[in-house]
Scaffold this active site. Structure first.
Site, PDB file in Angstrom:
ATOM      1  N   GLU A  70       0.843  -1.210   0.000  1.00 46.68           N
ATOM      2  CA  GLU A  70       0.000   0.000   0.000  1.00 46.68           C
ATOM      3  C   GLU A  70       0.872   1.252   0.000  1.00 46.68           C
ATOM      4  O   GLU A  70       0.543   2.252  -0.638  1.00 46.68           O
ATOM      5  CB  GLU A  70      -0.917   0.024   1.234  1.00 46.68           C
ATOM      6  N   THR A 101      -5.453   7.627  -4.741  1.00 50.74           N
ATOM      7  CA  THR A 101      -5.446   7.766  -3.276  1.00 50.74           C
ATOM      8  C   THR A 101      -4.409   8.792  -2.809  1.00 50.74           C
ATOM      9  O   THR A 101      -4.669   9.580  -1.900  1.00 50.74           O
ATOM     10  CB  THR A 101      -5.196   6.405  -2.591  1.00 50.74           C
TER      11      THR A 101
HETATM   12  N1  HSE Z   1      -7.769   5.268   4.675  1.00 46.23           N
HETATM   13  C1  HSE Z   1      -7.345   5.424   3.304  1.00 46.23           C
HETATM   14  C2  HSE Z   1      -7.647   6.842   2.873  1.00 46.23           C
HETATM   15  C3  HSE Z   1      -8.089   4.451   2.441  1.00 46.23           C
HETATM   16  O1  HSE Z   1      -8.749   7.313   3.165  1.00 46.23           O
HETATM   17  O2  HSE Z   1      -6.793   7.489   2.270  1.00 46.23           O
HETATM   18  C4  HSE Z   1      -7.728   4.518   0.992  1.00 46.23           C
HETATM   19  O3  HSE Z   1      -8.521   3.571   0.288  1.00 46.23           O
END
Ligand code: HSE
Length: 299
Positions: A129, A182
């Protein structure tokens, strides 16, 4: 010898639980096949369903990043080949990169005789990630790996626990044909949280967890509120405000951004309500004139 594994899509954050809450959506996901190879090292040899966009380089693909870290940890010196079959759209907020790395780890672990238990695979998926979006968050990889609703109580040290899910809790996913990266949607977040917002957010997280355990749909509904990430991110998501308002009128518990978006999730107290919410979302997107995919699934 070849082992194939499936890992599900996930909804991260679940409104108030930024980076600490997530749940799996069992019907959607990615498949990864891992096989032994005579040539040492980890290689991605096939990717399907990504429109030719994901990298094959071992240090860039989330599957190989995760598997490489895993074999280093267990001291496996042989070779592995990875084939990735994407079922999830990229940049959708449904945990696409997480599903790939989790499926790859599960396949590799099984292929090598399960040297590690499931939970111990988490740090390798988190590393992937980090490569995918610049932050080693676990709220997609943990529910994708463990299933159900998961809380990341702490990152350092990593402390992950499964939560109870009330029977009848359903989720609708509304995925507009748009992509949000993201890393970009993390960069719009404020770095400081005022004390009054921290209090509201803490109350909601505690309320959501209590609501799940007490099977109290009203408490879950009141707790689906995010004053930290949603205000900065929702402006990037077409239809979000209207969906949030209109699904409540058919009995849904609430709606929020799935992960970093652009998918919106809606929680409902029954399949019927979840289906009705899905119809309403279709109407909203017909008006906007944007294509949308809708899924209904048990949580
Ligand atoms: N917690 C992460 C965000 C999840 O909100 O950036 C990304 O899928």
């Amino acid at each position: 010898k070849k082992v194939t594994a499936f890992a599900p899509a996930t909804v991260a954050n679940v409104s108030c639980g930024f980076d600490i809450l997530g749940f799996a959506v069992e019907e959607l996901g990615d498949k990864v096949a891992v096989s032994l190879s005579d040539e040492p090292g980890v290689r991605v040899v096939k990717i399907e369903g990504d429109g030719g966009r994901l990298p094959y380089e071992t240090d860039k693909n989330t599957c190989s990043v995760a598997v490489k870290a895993f074999i280093e940890e267990i001291g496996y010196k042989g070779g592995l080949e990875i084939e990735l079959f994407k079922g999830l759209p990229l940049g959708s907020g449904m945990g696409s990169s997480a599903a790939s790395s989790v499926a790859a780890l599960e396949a590799a672990n099984q292929l090598l005789g399960n040297p590690l238990e499931k939970k111990a695979l988490l740090p390798f998926a988190m590393k992937a990630e980090g490569v995918a979006c610049g932050a080693e968050h676990a709220d997609n990889v943990a529910p994708s790996l463990l299933g159900g609703f998961v809380l990341i109580r702490s990152y350092k040290p990593l402390d992950v626990t499964k939560l109870h899910v009330p029977p009848g809790l359903y989720c609708t996913l509304v995925h507009p044909h748009l992509e949000l990266n993201t890393a970009d949607s993390r960069s719009v977040l404020r770095q400081q949280v005022p004390l009054k917002d921290a209090i509201i957010q803490s109350g909601n997280i505690a309320g959501l967890v209590a609501g799940l355990f007490q099977e109290d749909m009203g408490l879950i509904s009141r707790s689906l509120q995010d004053v930290i990430a949603e205000p900065s991110r929702s402006v990037l998501i077409p239809g979000f405000d209207e969906i949030k308002k209109s699904v409540k009128s058919v009995g849904a518990l609430g709606a929020g951004i799935s992960g970093s978006g652009p998918t919106t999730f809606i929680l409902s107290p029954s399949r019927e309500v979840a289906e009705r919410a899905s119809e309403i979302c279709q109407e909203v997107f017909n008006k906007i004139g944007l294509e949308v995919d809708l899924y209904v699934s048990a949580v």
